[in-house]
Design a protein around this motif. Structure first.
Motif, PDB file in Angstrom:
ATOM      1  N   VAL A  93       0.851  -1.201   0.000  1.00  0.00           N
ATOM      2  CA  VAL A  93       0.000   0.000   0.000  1.00  0.00           C
ATOM      3  C   VAL A  93       0.885   1.250   0.000  1.00  0.00           C
ATOM      4  CG1 VAL A  93      -1.947  -1.056   1.228  1.00  0.00           C
ATOM      5  CG2 VAL A  93      -0.140   0.065   2.546  1.00  0.00           C
ATOM      6  N   ASP A  94       0.342   2.356  -0.509  1.00  0.00           N
ATOM      7  CA  ASP A  94       1.028   3.638  -0.366  1.00  0.00           C
ATOM      8  C   ASP A  94       0.393   4.375   0.813  1.00  0.00           C
ATOM      9  OD1 ASP A  94      -1.425   4.404  -1.306  1.00  0.00           O
ATOM     10  OD2 ASP A  94      -0.700   5.136  -3.246  1.00  0.00           O
ATOM     11  N   TYR A  95       0.763   5.657   1.005  1.00  0.00           N
ATOM     12  CA  TYR A  95       0.216   6.372   2.159  1.00  0.00           C
ATOM     13  C   TYR A  95      -1.302   6.497   2.105  1.00  0.00           C
ATOM     14  CZ  TYR A  95       4.289   7.465   4.925  1.00  0.00           C
ATOM     15  OH  TYR A  95       5.372   7.354   5.760  1.00  0.00           O
ATOM     16  N   SER A  96      -1.860   6.650   0.892  1.00  0.00           N
ATOM     17  CA  SER A  96      -3.324   6.736   0.845  1.00  0.00           C
ATOM     18  C   SER A  96      -3.948   5.401   1.247  1.00  0.00           C
ATOM     19  CB  SER A  96      -3.808   7.219  -0.529  1.00  0.00           C
ATOM     20  OG  SER A  96      -3.646   6.212  -1.485  1.00  0.00           O
ATOM     21  N   GLY A  97      -3.230   4.317   0.958  1.00  0.00           N
ATOM     22  CA  GLY A  97      -3.689   2.996   1.412  1.00  0.00           C
ATOM     23  C   GLY A  97      -3.602   2.855   2.926  1.00  0.00           C
ATOM     24  N   PHE A  98      -2.547   3.419   3.506  1.00  0.00           N
ATOM     25  CA  PHE A  98      -2.373   3.439   4.964  1.00  0.00           C
ATOM     26  C   PHE A  98      -3.574   4.168   5.596  1.00  0.00           C
ATOM     27  CE2 PHE A  98       1.059   4.842   8.376  1.00  0.00           C
ATOM     28  CZ  PHE A  98       0.238   4.386   9.394  1.00  0.00           C
ATOM     29  N   GLN A 126       3.745  12.485   6.368  1.00  0.00           N
ATOM     30  CA  GLN A 126       3.261  11.877   5.120  1.00  0.00           C
ATOM     31  C   GLN A 126       1.845  11.326   5.295  1.00  0.00           C
ATOM     32  OE1 GLN A 126       4.858  12.307   2.447  1.00  0.00           O
ATOM     33  NE2 GLN A 126       6.970  12.703   3.090  1.00  0.00           N
ATOM     34  N   PHE A 127       1.600  10.732   6.458  1.00  0.00           N
ATOM     35  CA  PHE A 127       0.257  10.221   6.735  1.00  0.00           C
ATOM     36  C   PHE A 127      -0.749  11.376   6.755  1.00  0.00           C
ATOM     37  CE2 PHE A 127      -3.367   9.156   9.319  1.00  0.00           C
ATOM     38  CZ  PHE A 127      -3.678   7.862   8.948  1.00  0.00           C
ATOM     39  N   SER A 128      -0.372  12.475   7.409  1.00  0.00           N
ATOM     40  CA  SER A 128      -1.285  13.619   7.532  1.00  0.00           C
ATOM     41  C   SER A 128      -1.626  14.187   6.162  1.00  0.00           C
ATOM     42  CB  SER A 128      -0.646  14.716   8.403  1.00  0.00           C
ATOM     43  OG  SER A 128      -0.367  14.217   9.689  1.00  0.00           O
ATOM     44  N   ALA A 150      -1.536  12.660   3.268  1.00  0.00           N
ATOM     45  CA  ALA A 150      -2.382  11.710   2.532  1.00  0.00           C
ATOM     46  C   ALA A 150      -3.814  11.723   3.066  1.00  0.00           C
ATOM     47  CB  ALA A 150      -1.790  10.299   2.628  1.00  0.00           C
ATOM     48  N   ALA A 151      -3.957  11.862   4.369  1.00  0.00           N
ATOM     49  CA  ALA A 151      -5.301  11.887   4.963  1.00  0.00           C
ATOM     50  C   ALA A 151      -6.059  13.134   4.512  1.00  0.00           C
ATOM     51  CB  ALA A 151      -5.207  11.844   6.489  1.00  0.00           C
ATOM     52  N   LEU A 152      -5.369  14.279   4.508  1.00  0.00           N
ATOM     53  CA  LEU A 152      -6.010  15.520   4.065  1.00  0.00           C
ATOM     54  C   LEU A 152      -6.386  15.433   2.589  1.00  0.00           C
ATOM     55  CD1 LEU A 152      -3.662  18.014   5.954  1.00  0.00           C
ATOM     56  CD2 LEU A 152      -6.107  17.700   6.403  1.00  0.00           C
ATOM     57  N   GLU A 153      -5.488  14.859   1.782  1.00  0.00           N
ATOM     58  CA  GLU A 153      -5.770  14.698   0.352  1.00  0.00           C
ATOM     59  C   GLU A 153      -6.987  13.827   0.111  1.00  0.00           C
ATOM     60  OE1 GLU A 153      -2.200  13.335  -1.558  1.00  0.00           O
ATOM     61  OE2 GLU A 153      -1.349  15.381  -1.578  1.00  0.00           O
ATOM     62  N   ALA A 154      -7.193  12.864   0.988  1.00  0.00           N
ATOM     63  CA  ALA A 154      -8.342  11.966   0.831  1.00  0.00           C
ATOM     64  C   ALA A 154      -9.621  12.585   1.389  1.00  0.00           C
ATOM     65  CB  ALA A 154      -8.046  10.633   1.525  1.00  0.00           C
ATOM     66  N   GLY A 155      -9.519  13.845   1.850  1.00  0.00           N
ATOM     67  CA  GLY A 155     -10.722  14.529   2.324  1.00  0.00           C
ATOM     68  C   GLY A 155     -11.012  14.346   3.801  1.00  0.00           C
ATOM     69  N   HIS A 156     -10.072  13.738   4.521  1.00  0.00           N
ATOM     70  CA  HIS A 156     -10.262  13.580   5.964  1.00  0.00           C
ATOM     71  C   HIS A 156      -9.782  14.833   6.695  1.00  0.00           C
ATOM     72  CE1 HIS A 156     -11.267   9.412   5.356  1.00  0.00           C
ATOM     73  NE2 HIS A 156     -10.122   9.186   4.743  1.00  0.00           N
ATOM     74  N   GLU A 157     -10.083  14.867   7.985  1.00  0.00           N
ATOM     75  CA  GLU A 157      -9.654  15.995   8.811  1.00  0.00           C
ATOM     76  C   GLU A 157      -8.552  15.529   9.752  1.00  0.00           C
ATOM     77  OE1 GLU A 157     -11.505  18.682  12.437  1.00  0.00           O
ATOM     78  OE2 GLU A 157     -12.895  17.568  11.157  1.00  0.00           O
TER      79      GLU A 157
END
Lengths: 128, 102, 130
Positions: free
Chosen positions: B83-88, C22-24, C26-33
């Motif tokens: 998985v990549d970060y979006s998968g994480f 990096q997690f943060s 990606a989470a924001l990009e996916a529309g999460h807060e």
């Protein structure tokens, strides 16, 4: 800050997973600090001691010569903060040659095979 | 009520992975990040152990951490999904809680 | 979904702060807060505005500050951890009689209660540490 009352109206099950021996790193002390501060939030708190984390509860700790705080006594005071669920994994104790009598406080023993279920019964996991 | 267990240490250096795997509950998943990604490779000393865990639990590895270590194109255990970060992020939403084994 | 992030290690020594960042993103990009990032233990060192990494390296503090400025992410440094490590804001400077402050833009210093609150009020708390 330390006295703040939580008025958000949410109650969650929070488990503190303690897996490291005390004194070598700061994490055991900080876990305890977080539990004490967190007591003001009236949440459903569980502390779990696994692996080297069981040494946090060992009797007769004397870190004063190193000018460290002897916070092991504080585990006995947790009851006053309504933190009453202290779980110690049986196998972790046995692997380290320890028994329940070696601990500063009364705990509930949990078998390794049941640890996963205990964690899965929680809303939030704080690992130290 | 499953947990996403996150590992970040190499099993060749620390026991964290084995300690985590011994406590998995039914339905739990494992994500390897940072130095833990080395466990996802095929033909290692722990490959067969991980394959058998993979029969009962979903195993994931974080691609950017593999790539950073030159391991992107190395052969991996069949049981491990990349998985990549979006998968994480997605995994964090599809499990009820995240447990980082530090 | 609402995420809270806990960062336990300082910048550059351990990957924890990078992974959390990096997690943060990606989470924001996916529309999460990202409701809050709480920096604890050596993690408070991420909030020093006095770091000068080499130009060809990432600037960890500035990346976090940008996340606060652009996305409104609440960056909180644990006060007790800051006091022990010499991370000082204006208020702490006056209170403790220090001759300087060093907190970067977008970070604020507050108590451990902010971590508990983040755990209670977010949907998921994700810890990055050693």
């Amino acid at each position: 800050m330390e006295d703040e009352e939580y008025t958000g109206g949410i109650e969650k099950k929070i488990i503190y997973v303690n897996r490291r021996a005390p004194h070598g790193t700061v994490y055991a002390l900080e876990s305890l600090e977080t539990v004490l501060i967190g007591a003001a939030f009236d949440q459903d708190v569980t502390m779990l001691f696994l692996d080297d984390g069981v040494f946090q509860l060992k009797k007769d700790q004397a870190p004063e010569a190193l000018e460290f705080k002897n916070f092991s006594k504080t585990y006995r005071a947790l009851e006053m903060y309504d933190v009453e669920k202290l779980f110690v994994e049986q196998e972790s104790l046995a692997e380290r040659g320890l028994a329940q009598d070696d601990l500063v406080v009364d705990v509930e023993l949990v078998a390794r095979k049941d640890v996963g279920a205990l964690i899965n019964d929680q809303d939030v996991v704080l690992s130290f | 009520m499953s947990t996403l267990n996150v590992l970040n240490k190499s099993p060749f250096e620390k026991k964290t992975m084995e300690q985590c795997l011994a406590r998995l509950a039914d339905g739990d998943s494992v994500l390897m990040i940072e130095d833990a990604v080395v466990a996802a490779l095929a033909d290692t000393a722990i490959a067969s152990q991980l394959e058998s865990v993979g029969a009962a639990h979903a195993l994931y590895v974080l691609e950017p951490d593999l790539a950073a270590r030159g391991l992107s194109s190395s052969s991996r255990l069949a049981a491990v999904k990349v998985v990549d970060y979006s998968g994480f992020v997605e995994l964090a939403t599809t499990h009820e809680r995240v447990h980082s084994w530090l | 979904m609402k995420f809270a992030i806990l960062v336990n290690e300082g910048p550059y020594q351990h990957q924890a702060s990078d992974s959390a960042y990096q997690f943060s993103v990606a989470a924001l990009e996916a529309g999460h807060e990202i409701s809050r990032v709480f920096f604890y233990h050596d993690g408070v060192n991420n909030g020093s505005r006095l770091t000068t990494p080499p130009q060809d390296d990432r600037h960890i503090q500035k990346r976090w500050s940008a996340l606060a400025a652009d996305k409104g992410v609440d960056l909180v440094l644990c006060v007790a951890a800051c006091q022990r490590r010499g991370l000082v804001d204006e208020g702490e400077m006056k209170r403790n009689g220090k001759d300087a402050s060093n907190i970067a833009e977008g970070f604020r210093i507050s108590g451990l209660g902010q971590l508990i609150e983040a755990g209670i009020e977010s949907d998921r708390l994700i810890t990055f540490g050693d």
